[in-house]
Design an enzyme around this catalytic site. Sequence first.
Site, PDB file in Angstrom:
ATOM      1  N   PHE A  41       0.916  -1.388   0.023  1.00 21.91           N
ATOM      2  CA  PHE A  41       0.039  -0.057  -0.004  1.00 21.91           C
ATOM      3  C   PHE A  41       1.069   1.141   0.031  1.00 21.91           C
ATOM      4  CE2 PHE A  41      -2.522  -2.989   2.046  1.00 21.91           C
ATOM      5  CZ  PHE A  41      -3.546  -3.261   1.002  1.00 21.91           C
ATOM      6  N   PRO A  42       1.120   2.019  -0.964  1.00 21.46           N
ATOM      7  CA  PRO A  42       2.303   2.832  -1.474  1.00 21.46           C
ATOM      8  C   PRO A  42       2.327   4.200  -0.596  1.00 21.46           C
ATOM      9  CG  PRO A  42       1.072   2.560  -3.301  1.00 21.46           C
ATOM     10  CD  PRO A  42       0.375   1.356  -2.415  1.00 21.46           C
ATOM     11  N   CYS A  43       2.068   4.253   0.712  1.00 21.55           N
ATOM     12  CA  CYS A  43       1.834   5.621   1.195  1.00 21.55           C
ATOM     13  C   CYS A  43       3.143   6.573   0.856  1.00 21.55           C
ATOM     14  CB  CYS A  43       1.767   5.157   2.868  1.00 21.55           C
ATOM     15  SG  CYS A  43       3.056   4.406   3.502  1.00 21.55           S
ATOM     16  N   HIS A  44       4.014   6.083   0.591  1.00 23.53           N
ATOM     17  CA  HIS A  44       5.187   6.907   0.280  1.00 23.53           C
ATOM     18  C   HIS A  44       4.860   7.820  -0.818  1.00 23.53           C
ATOM     19  CE1 HIS A  44       5.683   3.331  -2.527  1.00 23.53           C
ATOM     20  NE2 HIS A  44       6.345   4.541  -3.203  1.00 23.53           N
ATOM     21  N   ARG A  45       3.780   7.525  -1.618  1.00 27.35           N
ATOM     22  CA  ARG A  45       3.467   8.175  -2.790  1.00 27.35           C
ATOM     23  C   ARG A  45       2.412   9.645  -2.289  1.00 27.35           C
ATOM     24  NH1 ARG A  45       1.854   3.114  -6.460  1.00 27.35           N
ATOM     25  NH2 ARG A  45       3.959   2.455  -6.741  1.00 27.35           N
TER      26      ARG A  45
END
Length: 163
Positions: free
Chosen positions: A132-136
Amino acid sequence: MIEFNYFQSPIGKLTLAAVKEGVIKISFSNESIELMQQWYRRQLGMKAVRGNDITQHAKEQLLSYLSGRRQSLDFPVVHLNSPFRKKVLEAERKIPYGETRSYREVAQMVHNSKASRAVGSANAENPLPLFFPCHRIICSDGSLGEFGWGLEVKQWLLNLETR
């Protein structure tokens, strides 16, 4: 039983934890084994044991992603989170590789335009970063905001995706 596997990656040491149904947690080197064991007991009432039978496929995908050879992850996961946080993280999974969204935009994606802070909280408690790419997710002003694995790692991930 919870199985965990830790390994070196281009961003540092990562730890995967999984049950037979899928991966439940991806941790970075800034989280101690003791803290992870507490999380496993709190979430599932179990202790983790070292192994790599269940986690091997996820490890291979993560290493391929972090080397730039893969743009998405599709190993099975078990999503241990509140319904709202699940909704936020699932929405973030739809953000294309190499793109970012603001906390406000993610709140709008989940049809709750006033939930920017709650989006930030969901990201802070994300047990499966990268999947779940929360870095985006960045601030509306273009600044990076926060990231549990550190801003240096967040910037590295964003640079990887925009190469």
